[in-house]
Design an enzyme around this catalytic site. Structure first.
Site, short mmCIF file in Angstrom:
data_model
loop_
_atom_site.label_atom_id
_atom_site.label_comp_id
_atom_site.label_asym_id
_atom_site.label_seq_id
_atom_site.Cartn_x
_atom_site.Cartn_y
_atom_site.Cartn_z
N ASP A 232 38.09 34.71 41.56
CA ASP A 232 37.19 34.03 42.49
C ASP A 232 38.03 33.30 43.53
O ASP A 232 39.17 32.94 43.29
CB ASP A 232 36.33 33.02 41.74
CG ASP A 232 35.32 33.67 40.82
OD1 ASP A 232 35.36 34.92 40.69
OD2 ASP A 232 34.52 32.95 40.21
N HIS B 298 42.76 38.57 37.13
CA HIS B 298 42.73 39.88 36.47
C HIS B 298 43.51 40.90 37.29
O HIS B 298 43.92 40.63 38.42
CB HIS B 298 41.28 40.34 36.30
CG HIS B 298 40.43 39.39 35.51
ND1 HIS B 298 39.89 39.72 34.28
CD2 HIS B 298 40.00 38.13 35.77
CE1 HIS B 298 39.18 38.70 33.82
NE2 HIS B 298 39.23 37.72 34.73
N SER C 208 44.71 27.79 42.44
CA SER C 208 45.80 27.86 43.39
C SER C 208 45.59 29.04 44.33
O SER C 208 44.51 29.19 44.89
CB SER C 208 47.14 27.97 42.65
OG SER C 208 48.21 27.86 43.56
#
Length: 409
Positions: A191, A267, A378
């Site tokens: 995200d 991922h 981050s």
């Protein structure tokens, strides 16, 4: 007529005079109290050639001055920065392009002098402290309200389930919350917000529009020839040409910023094989979009973990960039990785090869497979090789979620 006006003036003057006398009496009283308080101060006398001068202790005067000075200078600078941001927003509303205003060397040096690594380690330990059962809901609810967290997507919605802040930051999602796009070859690994994307030109990469950093400084030199899944180019070629292994291909990049309220795991963005890891100990400056527009080569200053390998079109890399309070970067299959550790000094890097005699290919990763996690949030930078007809399905500044398409052929 004149007589009546004279009587009115005398009545007005007669009413003002007592008020004025009372005001003078108050002033005299305040002045006398002030002089009495001055007499109570311990005075020190020193001689000159002409007269004696009495002074209050220097320590008393010194303590009165620095605090207002610091407040005035700090508040003035903060106000100036806010005014600059306000002016930029107003110009953007008018459709005008604003050239980036970069920080000076002294400002970067001053920021890097702040012990962000030590503070981040302290924050990491604080996150591990188990919260009392009764305190978990109010603490997590405040965080949810502040950063707009959607707990309906979490695998466990009950806030009492998370024993500490670290577990809450690294919460897992429901399996159906992030469907992985199967139509496109590269998906978003996390995200976040798209800061920039496009082709890499002249071995320079844009962290945001108009602010670039060196590709070689970011990834490090290509010296470990035995770890590469492809032979490097000749020494006279540019660093970009060393990464492009197939004729007709281009080098692309994409920068994704994870806010504190985002899902903190990342991922695999495609089917690829990880052959090498390079860890850069560094600073832990903030990487929010405002700082990325202000500090040139921000990502090169900060601690980061670079995973490199190859996919079906050639070179592929994923870099996890650390930030303030995000000194901990975890790669699930790499147990030897320890970020923000005092044993590593800034300005160096350490390599690790996943290609061994027993495993000559490296670590295979499937698209959408769990790869790692941040402690808070981050930035992730993708740099990869692809044919010239590769197209991004993005807009700069858009919000994106893990599993959504980044681009395809």
């Amino acid at each position: 007529m004149a007589a009546s006006m004279g009587h009115r003036y005398l009545r007005l003057l007669h009413g003002v005079t007592p008020w004025r006398n009372s005001l003078l009496h108050c002033e005299n009283t305040a002045l006398s109290h002030f002089l009495q308080s001055l007499r109570k101060l311990p005075l020190r006398a020193f001689s000159t050639n002409t007269r004696k001068v009495h002074t209050a202790p220097a320590r008393t005067l010194f303590l009165l001055r620095p605090l207002p000075f610091l407040f005035a200078t700090g508040g003035g600078y903060a106000g100036y920065r806010q005014y600059e941001k306000y002016r930029e927003r107003e110009l953007e509303k008018l459709g005008l392009e604003i050239p980036p205003k970069l920080a000076g060397h002294w400002e970067v040096a001053l920021y890097k002098s702040v012990p962000t690594r030590l503070l981040s380690r302290a924050w990491g330990r604080l996150n591990q402290v188990e919260l009392p059962h009764w305190l978990r809901r109010p603490v997590y609810s405040l965080y949810i309200w502040t950063f707009g967290v959607n707990m309906k997507e979490a695998a466990v919605e009950d806030l009492h389930h998370y024993r500490n802040l670290s577990e809450f930051f690294r919460r897992k999602l429901k399996p159906q919350a992030r469907p992985v796009c199967g139509l496109h070859s590269v998906i978003s690994p996390s995200d976040g917000k798209i800061l920039n994307f496009g082709q890499v030109k002249n071995s320079e990469v844009e962290q945001v529009k108009g602010v670039t950093y060196s590709l070689e400084s970011f990834l490090g030199p290509r010296t470990s020839v035995e770890d590469l899944p492809f032979p490097p180019a000749t020494s006279c070629s540019s660093f970009r040409n060393q990464l492009v292994t197939r004729e007709g291909n281009e080098l692309y990049h994409c920068v994704i910023y994870l806010a504190p309220g985002d899902y903190h795991c990342f991922h695999s963005p495609t089917d690829w094989t990880v052959s090498h890891r390079r860890h850069f100990p560094g600073s832990l400056m903030s990487v929010n979009p405002g700082m990325a527009r202000w500090i040139k080569e921000l990502f090169c200053h900060n601690e980061r973990v670079v995973l490199t390998g190859d996919w079906k079109h050639g070179f592929f890399s994923l870099t996890a960039v650390g930030a303030t309070n995000v000194g901990s970067i975890r790669i699930y299959f790499d147990r030897d990785l320890h970020t923000n550790s005092p044993r590593y000094s800034k300005g160096s890097y350490n390599d690790f090869s996943f290609v061994t005699h027993a495993n000559k290919e490296g670590i295979p990763m499937r698209k959408g497979e769990h790869l790692g996690e941040f402690n808070l949030g981050s930035t992730i930078v993708l740099i990869f090789e692809a044919p010239k007809d590769f197209n991004f399905k993005l807009k700069a500044g858009q919000k994106i979620r893990f599993g959504e398409a980044l681009g395809s052929l």
